[in-house]
Design an enzyme around this catalytic site. Structure first.
Site, PDB file in Angstrom:
ATOM      1  N   GLN A 126      -7.569 -26.072  18.080  1.00 18.65           N
ATOM      2  CA  GLN A 126      -6.723 -24.702  17.104  1.00 18.65           C
ATOM      3  C   GLN A 126      -5.870 -23.744  18.007  1.00 18.65           C
ATOM      4  O   GLN A 126      -4.635 -23.300  18.363  1.00 18.65           O
ATOM      5  CB  GLN A 126      -7.348 -24.157  15.984  1.00 18.65           C
ATOM      6  N   THR A 162     -12.627 -26.184  11.009  1.00 16.12           N
ATOM      7  CA  THR A 162     -12.573 -24.976  12.064  1.00 16.12           C
ATOM      8  C   THR A 162     -13.618 -24.644  12.755  1.00 16.12           C
ATOM      9  O   THR A 162     -13.958 -24.662  13.842  1.00 16.12           O
ATOM     10  CB  THR A 162     -12.081 -23.833  11.655  1.00 16.12           C
ATOM     11  N   ASP A 187     -17.593 -23.698   1.120  1.00 12.97           N
ATOM     12  CA  ASP A 187     -16.908 -24.016   1.900  1.00 12.97           C
ATOM     13  C   ASP A 187     -17.526 -25.971   2.241  1.00 12.97           C
ATOM     14  O   ASP A 187     -17.967 -27.098   1.830  1.00 12.97           O
ATOM     15  CB  ASP A 187     -15.686 -24.565   2.505  1.00 12.97           C
TER      16      ASP A 187
END
Length: 467
Positions: free
Chosen positions: A304, A259, A238
């Site tokens: 997160q 993330t 990614d």
């Protein structure tokens, strides 16, 4: 008529299917489907549910048909390093165990006793992280040699999902480089390293490049969806896709923010020198054999987890607002400390770190969030200094891309600590890069230079200046 390309972009916390096409020199995106992704406990390990991910991909494809969209092609990108093994009947031998699983504890040190770190870095150019594929495979060899002995096919997560679509097995280059088993110079599997570790060289597949057509959908899927399309490889890592969406790379350091935070520059060749090793930078393969010289930083995973520890009582926007309203001094942490990789409780881990280092301990949600954001900004500043030291030049700007670029507080903190102009956007950088590779393969766009010009005029980019 403009061709539509379908990008499947799956990150560590969510996935999305986005259709892209070029009309009147503008790149247009349409989100088709979005779904959650999370680690599950299975057979004593932290795993990804790859069957559920594939089911969600199929749901998204069917929604295209409902919207009367017939994509010409599809491509999948995910995070790096994780994989599955198939047996002689192409059945799963292993679960898709996550890089956050503790099975790699101590494995990096054991591999270093067999292969000197300097040698491994000079040949692969990949930074040393305990969860790299090489250490996952070595753990499997040590603890489950009978499983490894049966393995006939090694497929990384997007490779496996592409295989489910086409029945064709291949290892895509950009993700394969993250294994620490690809030679940075030959750009092939390093047979000597693989054999030295006692792994089965024959289970690794042929290396395929982004923009290559892998095949067409399997017949049973064509019947299920009601249409067929090409499966075209994007940069399946990614970050490899995200960096393609940076509108301007000259004198620019990029931060792919999600993330994980990936901070670095694009380069024509790998930098496998001692200073890069000492700073623990990596040389990941990119499209057209470019290299992403970057450092992997813990990223927004920390906030997160903080939000999860508060039982999702506060939104990310609220945590940012709470942080902005903190007037007291709070401590900072080393975000790359392995204790933050998958702690039982992120808030407690942050507080314990501050106590152990004799710093003010963050107590309130705003103080905890401020600690995370200030610590991240400091880690970016350190990485920027190291990049400029290695390249012996000053970079003028920083471009933050990906979902994390929507965090205006963090963007401003980066500008303030680095004393550089910061540009934020595009948000859907990974999906854009995925679509770009497909559009080039379909000859809708000439090359990456034309693509970046198109991106520059198609998406909003915000500017932040330091105080």
């Amino acid at each position: 008529m403009a061709k539509h390309c379908l990008a499947v972009d799956i990150g560590a916390s969510s996935g999305r299917l986005i259709v892209g096409s070029v009309n009147e020199r503008q790149l247009h995106l349409q989100e088709i489907h979005r779904f959650k992704n999370q680690i599950v406990e299975k057979n004593g390990h932290f795993c990804w549910d790859v069957n559920e991910l594939f089911d969600q991909i199929k749901i998204g494809i069917k929604r295209c048909d409902e919207l009367d969209i017939k994509p010409a092609s599809i491509g999948i990108d995910t995070w790096a390093v994780d994989f599955v093994l198939l047996d002689e009947h192409d059945q799963l031998l292993t679960d898709a165990i996550s890089y956050r699983d503790p099975r790699t504890d101590g494995m990096m040190e054991e591999v270093s006793d067999i292969l000197m770190k300097e040698r491994l870095y000079l040949e692969t150019g990949i930074q040393f992280q305990k969860f790299n594929t090489i250490y996952q495979l070595y753990s499997l060899k040590k603890h489950s040699p009978e499983v490894l002995a049966k393995a006939k096919s090694f497929l990384m997560i997007p490779d496996y999902l592409h295989y489910l679509l086409t029945g064709v097995k291949a290892n895509e280059y950009t993700n394969a480089t993250s294994t620490q088993l690809i030679n940075a110079f030959t750009k092939k599997w390093d047979k000597e390293i693989i054999n030295t570790l006692g792994l089965n060289f024959d289970m690794f597949q042929d290396i395929k490049m982004p923009k290559e057509k892998l095949g067409r959908l399997k017949e049973e899927l064509v019947e299920e969806f009601g249409f067929s399309m090409d499966v075209i490889l994007p940069a399946t890592h990614d970050t490899g896709s995200a960096v393609l969406a940076v509108p301007e790379l000259e004198d620019t350091i990029y931060v792919s923010s999600g993330t994980w935070s990936l901070i670095g520059v694009e380069n024509d060749f790998p930098i496998c020198v001692t200073k890069a090793l000492d700073y623990n930078f990596t040389n990941e393969g990119g499209m057209d054999y470019q290299f992403r010289f970057l450092k992997n930083i813990m990223g927004l995973w920390m906030i997160q987890e903080v939000r999860r520890n508060y039982k999702n009582k506060y939104s990310f926007t609220e945590l940012v607002e709470f942080s902005e309203n903190v007037s007291s001094i709070v401590g900072k942490v080393n975000v790359d400390d392995q204790r933050f990789l998958k702690p039982d409780n992120m808030i407690e881990e942050i507080q314990n770190y501050c106590r152990e280092t004799n710093q003010p301990v963050p107590i309130s949600p705003g103080e905890v969030a401020k600690c995370v954001f200030d610590s991240l900004a400091d880690s970016y500043q350190k990485a920027v200094t190291e990049i400029e030291d290695i390249f012996e030049k000053e970079f003028k700007t920083i471009n933050v891309i990906g979902g994390g670029c929507q965090n205006q507080l963090l963007n401003q903190l980066i500008a303030d600590v680095t004393k550089k102009e910061v540009f934020a956007g595009p948000v859907e950088a990974t999906a854009i890069g995925n679509i770009i590779a497909q559009l080039i393969a379909l000859k809708e766009i000439k090359d990456i230079n034309e693509a970046r010009g198109l991106i520059k005029h198609s998406f909003e980019v915000k500017k932040y200046v330091h105080a």
